[in-house]
Design a protein around this motif. Structure first.
Motif, short mmCIF file in Angstrom:
data_model
loop_
_atom_site.label_atom_id
_atom_site.label_comp_id
_atom_site.label_asym_id
_atom_site.label_seq_id
_atom_site.Cartn_x
_atom_site.Cartn_y
_atom_site.Cartn_z
N ILE A 27 13.41 8.86 -0.31
CA ILE A 27 13.22 7.64 -1.12
C ILE A 27 13.06 6.42 -0.22
O ILE A 27 12.12 5.62 -0.39
N LEU A 28 13.95 6.29 0.76
CA LEU A 28 13.89 5.13 1.65
C LEU A 28 12.64 5.16 2.53
O LEU A 28 12.01 4.12 2.78
N GLY A 29 12.27 6.38 2.96
CA GLY A 29 11.07 6.52 3.79
C GLY A 29 9.81 6.14 3.02
O GLY A 29 8.91 5.47 3.56
N THR A 30 9.76 6.59 1.77
CA THR A 30 8.59 6.26 0.92
C THR A 30 8.52 4.76 0.66
O THR A 30 7.44 4.16 0.70
N SER A 32 9.70 2.36 2.58
CA SER A 32 9.34 1.66 3.81
C SER A 32 7.83 1.74 4.08
O SER A 32 7.26 0.85 4.69
N LEU A 33 7.21 2.82 3.59
CA LEU A 33 5.77 2.98 3.79
C LEU A 33 4.94 2.26 2.73
O LEU A 33 3.90 1.68 3.02
N PRO A 39 6.70 4.72 -6.44
CA PRO A 39 6.50 6.01 -5.77
C PRO A 39 7.78 6.56 -5.14
O PRO A 39 7.98 7.77 -5.06
N SER A 40 8.68 5.65 -4.74
CA SER A 40 9.95 6.07 -4.14
C SER A 40 10.80 6.82 -5.17
O SER A 40 11.42 7.84 -4.86
N ILE A 41 10.81 6.27 -6.41
CA ILE A 41 11.57 6.92 -7.48
C ILE A 41 10.96 8.28 -7.83
O ILE A 41 11.67 9.26 -8.08
N ILE A 42 9.63 8.35 -7.82
CA ILE A 42 8.94 9.62 -8.09
C ILE A 42 9.31 10.67 -7.04
O ILE A 42 9.62 11.82 -7.35
N VAL A 43 9.31 10.25 -5.77
CA VAL A 43 9.70 11.15 -4.67
C VAL A 43 11.15 11.61 -4.86
O VAL A 43 11.47 12.79 -4.68
N GLY A 44 12.01 10.67 -5.25
CA GLY A 44 13.41 11.00 -5.49
C GLY A 44 13.56 12.01 -6.62
O GLY A 44 14.35 12.96 -6.51
N PHE A 45 12.81 11.81 -7.70
CA PHE A 45 12.86 12.71 -8.86
C PHE A 45 12.39 14.12 -8.47
O PHE A 45 13.03 15.12 -8.82
#
Length: 203
Positions: A27-30, A32-33, A39-45
Protein backbone atom coordinates in the motif's frame (compact mmCIF):
# COMPACT_ATOMS: atom_id res chain seq x y z
CA UNK A 1 1.03 -20.65 33.89
CA UNK A 2 1.20 -19.68 30.22
CA UNK A 3 0.64 -22.34 27.60
CA UNK A 4 3.46 -23.00 25.18
CA UNK A 5 2.34 -22.49 21.59
CA UNK A 6 2.49 -25.37 19.15
CA UNK A 7 4.82 -25.22 16.17
CA UNK A 8 1.83 -24.99 13.81
CA UNK A 9 0.44 -22.02 15.76
CA UNK A 10 3.82 -20.26 15.78
CA UNK A 11 4.18 -20.75 12.02
CA UNK A 12 0.65 -19.44 11.45
CA UNK A 13 1.30 -16.30 13.52
CA UNK A 14 4.64 -15.71 11.75
CA UNK A 15 2.94 -16.04 8.35
CA UNK A 16 0.18 -13.62 9.38
CA UNK A 17 2.75 -11.09 10.58
CA UNK A 18 4.83 -11.31 7.40
CA UNK A 19 1.70 -11.15 5.23
CA UNK A 20 0.49 -8.06 7.09
CA UNK A 21 3.85 -6.35 6.65
CA UNK A 22 3.90 -7.23 2.94
CA UNK A 23 0.39 -5.82 2.47
CA UNK A 24 1.24 -2.59 4.31
CA UNK A 25 4.45 -2.29 2.28
CA UNK A 26 2.44 -2.75 -0.95
CA UNK A 27 0.00 0.00 0.00
CA UNK A 28 2.72 2.46 0.99
CA UNK A 29 4.86 1.53 -2.01
CA UNK A 30 1.95 2.07 -4.40
CA UNK A 31 1.13 5.42 -2.81
CA UNK A 32 4.75 6.59 -3.03
CA UNK A 33 4.71 5.79 -6.76
CA UNK A 34 1.24 7.07 -7.69
CA UNK A 35 0.66 9.71 -4.98
CA UNK A 36 -2.94 8.48 -4.92
CA UNK A 37 -4.80 6.49 -2.27
CA UNK A 38 -7.23 4.88 -4.73
CA UNK A 39 -4.77 2.46 -6.39
CA UNK A 40 -3.10 1.95 -3.00
CA UNK A 41 -6.40 0.80 -1.48
CA UNK A 42 -6.98 -1.52 -4.47
CA UNK A 43 -3.52 -3.05 -3.96
CA UNK A 44 -4.29 -3.45 -0.26
CA UNK A 45 -7.64 -5.15 -1.02
CA UNK A 46 -6.00 -7.54 -3.51
CA UNK A 47 -3.34 -8.27 -0.91
CA UNK A 48 -5.96 -9.10 1.74
CA UNK A 49 -7.77 -11.44 -0.68
CA UNK A 50 -4.47 -13.11 -1.57
CA UNK A 51 -3.60 -13.60 2.10
CA UNK A 52 -7.01 -15.14 2.83
CA UNK A 53 -6.66 -17.55 -0.10
CA UNK A 54 -3.15 -18.57 1.03
CA UNK A 55 -4.32 -19.12 4.60
CA UNK A 56 -7.24 -21.28 3.43
CA UNK A 57 -4.86 -23.40 1.31
CA UNK A 58 -2.47 -23.78 4.25
CA UNK A 59 -5.33 -24.82 6.57
CA UNK A 60 -6.57 -27.36 4.02
CA UNK A 61 -3.10 -28.89 3.63
CA UNK A 62 -2.69 -29.03 7.40
CA UNK A 63 -6.09 -30.74 7.79
CA UNK A 64 -5.17 -33.31 5.10
CA UNK A 65 -1.85 -33.96 6.84
CA UNK A 66 -3.53 -34.52 10.21
CA UNK A 67 -6.06 -36.86 8.61
CA UNK A 68 -3.22 -38.82 6.97
CA UNK A 69 -1.42 -39.19 10.30
CA UNK A 70 -4.41 -40.74 12.06
CA UNK A 71 -4.15 -38.38 15.06
CA UNK A 72 -7.94 -37.91 15.11
CA UNK A 73 -8.36 -41.65 15.73
CA UNK A 74 -5.90 -41.39 18.62
CA UNK A 75 -7.99 -38.54 20.08
CA UNK A 76 -10.88 -41.03 20.37
CA UNK A 77 -8.86 -43.81 22.02
CA UNK A 78 -8.86 -44.63 25.72
CA UNK A 79 -5.60 -44.70 27.68
CA UNK A 80 -4.92 -48.43 27.26
CA UNK A 81 -5.53 -48.31 23.49
CA UNK A 82 -3.15 -45.35 23.23
CA UNK A 83 -0.43 -47.24 25.11
CA UNK A 84 -0.68 -50.25 22.77
CA UNK A 85 -0.73 -47.99 19.72
CA UNK A 86 2.44 -46.30 20.91
CA UNK A 87 3.97 -49.76 21.28
CA UNK A 88 3.37 -50.36 17.55
CA UNK A 89 4.70 -46.88 16.75
CA UNK A 90 7.96 -47.44 18.62
CA UNK A 91 8.34 -50.91 17.08
CA UNK A 92 8.19 -49.24 13.64
CA UNK A 93 11.19 -47.14 14.77
CA UNK A 94 13.22 -50.24 15.59
CA UNK A 95 12.52 -50.36 19.31
CA UNK A 96 11.49 -53.41 21.27
CA UNK A 97 8.38 -52.26 23.14
CA UNK A 98 6.69 -53.69 26.20
CA UNK A 99 3.45 -52.30 27.63
CA UNK A 100 3.56 -52.50 31.45
CA UNK A 101 0.74 -53.75 33.66
CA UNK A 102 -2.11 -51.30 34.15
CA UNK A 103 -1.78 -51.60 37.93
CA UNK A 104 1.55 -51.06 39.65
CA UNK A 105 3.39 -49.70 36.62
CA UNK A 106 5.58 -47.46 38.83
CA UNK A 107 5.04 -44.47 36.51
CA UNK A 108 5.87 -46.13 33.18
CA UNK A 109 3.21 -47.24 30.69
CA UNK A 110 5.80 -48.66 28.27
CA UNK A 111 9.41 -49.76 28.44
CA UNK A 112 11.20 -49.54 25.10
CA UNK A 113 14.73 -50.60 24.25
CA UNK A 114 17.17 -50.35 21.35
CA UNK A 115 20.94 -50.59 20.97
CA UNK A 116 21.33 -51.66 24.60
CA UNK A 117 19.48 -48.62 25.95
CA UNK A 118 16.24 -48.75 27.89
CA UNK A 119 13.68 -45.92 27.98
CA UNK A 120 10.58 -45.62 30.16
CA UNK A 121 7.57 -43.96 28.53
CA UNK A 122 4.46 -42.48 30.06
CA UNK A 123 1.51 -42.14 27.66
CA UNK A 124 -1.01 -39.35 28.19
CA UNK A 125 -4.05 -39.41 25.92
CA UNK A 126 -5.40 -36.04 27.07
CA UNK A 127 -7.74 -33.29 25.98
CA UNK A 128 -5.97 -30.74 28.18
CA UNK A 129 -2.31 -29.91 28.71
CA UNK A 130 -0.20 -32.44 30.60
CA UNK A 131 1.25 -31.09 33.85
CA UNK A 132 4.10 -31.65 36.31
CA UNK A 133 2.82 -34.97 37.69
CA UNK A 134 3.58 -36.92 34.50
CA UNK A 135 7.19 -35.66 34.46
CA UNK A 136 7.66 -36.49 38.15
CA UNK A 137 6.22 -40.00 37.73
CA UNK A 138 8.26 -40.92 34.66
CA UNK A 139 11.42 -39.63 36.35
CA UNK A 140 10.69 -41.96 39.26
CA UNK A 141 10.05 -44.81 36.82
CA UNK A 142 13.45 -44.21 35.23
CA UNK A 143 15.16 -45.05 38.51
CA UNK A 144 12.87 -48.00 39.26
CA UNK A 145 13.38 -49.66 35.86
CA UNK A 146 17.06 -48.65 35.75
CA UNK A 147 16.45 -46.99 32.41
CA UNK A 148 18.74 -44.69 30.43
CA UNK A 149 16.00 -42.28 29.47
CA UNK A 150 12.49 -41.10 30.31
CA UNK A 151 9.84 -39.84 27.86
CA UNK A 152 6.29 -38.57 28.11
CA UNK A 153 4.13 -38.79 24.98
CA UNK A 154 0.81 -37.01 24.55
CA UNK A 155 -1.69 -36.22 21.82
CA UNK A 156 -2.04 -32.80 23.45
CA UNK A 157 0.59 -30.39 24.82
CA UNK A 158 2.32 -29.59 28.12
CA UNK A 159 2.16 -26.81 30.68
CA UNK A 160 5.15 -24.48 30.88
CA UNK A 161 5.92 -25.93 34.35
CA UNK A 162 6.11 -29.42 32.83
CA UNK A 163 8.52 -28.17 30.15
CA UNK A 164 10.75 -26.53 32.75
CA UNK A 165 10.85 -29.58 35.03
CA UNK A 166 11.49 -31.92 32.09
CA UNK A 167 14.38 -29.74 30.93
CA UNK A 168 16.08 -29.76 34.34
CA UNK A 169 15.60 -33.54 34.71
CA UNK A 170 16.49 -34.64 31.18
CA UNK A 171 12.98 -35.93 30.41
CA UNK A 172 11.94 -35.86 26.75
CA UNK A 173 8.45 -34.46 26.13
CA UNK A 174 6.77 -35.51 22.88
CA UNK A 175 3.75 -33.28 22.18
CA UNK A 176 1.08 -33.40 19.49
CA UNK A 177 3.14 -31.86 16.66
CA UNK A 178 6.04 -34.29 17.09
CA UNK A 179 3.64 -37.22 17.53
CA UNK A 180 1.98 -36.34 14.21
CA UNK A 181 5.42 -36.36 12.52
CA UNK A 182 6.19 -39.79 14.01
CA UNK A 183 2.82 -41.15 12.86
CA UNK A 184 3.36 -39.90 9.32
CA UNK A 185 6.78 -41.59 9.15
CA UNK A 186 5.24 -44.85 10.40
CA UNK A 187 2.44 -44.65 7.80
CA UNK A 188 4.99 -44.00 5.02
CA UNK A 189 7.09 -47.00 6.11
CA UNK A 190 4.00 -49.22 6.21
CA UNK A 191 2.89 -48.01 2.78
CA UNK A 192 6.38 -48.58 1.31
CA UNK A 193 6.63 -52.11 2.74
CA UNK A 194 3.14 -52.92 1.47
CA UNK A 195 4.07 -51.77 -2.04
CA UNK A 196 7.27 -53.82 -1.93
CA UNK A 197 5.34 -56.92 -0.84
CA UNK A 198 2.81 -56.43 -3.63
CA UNK A 199 5.63 -55.98 -6.17
CA UNK A 200 7.22 -59.29 -5.05
CA UNK A 201 3.92 -61.12 -5.39
CA UNK A 202 3.33 -59.80 -8.92
CA UNK A 203 6.94 -60.40 -10.06
Amino acid sequence: MARRKSKAKQEEELFQGLAGMAMLGGILGTYSLTKSWQPSIIVGFVGVVGIIILMVIIQQKRAERLKRSGITEIDKMDGVQFEHYLGHLFCSQGFKAEVTKAAGDYGADLVISKDGKRIVVQAKRYKKNVGLKAVQEVQGAKAHYRANGAWVVTNSNYTEQAYQLAKSNGVRLIARDELVEMLLVMKEKFSASKKAANAKRTA
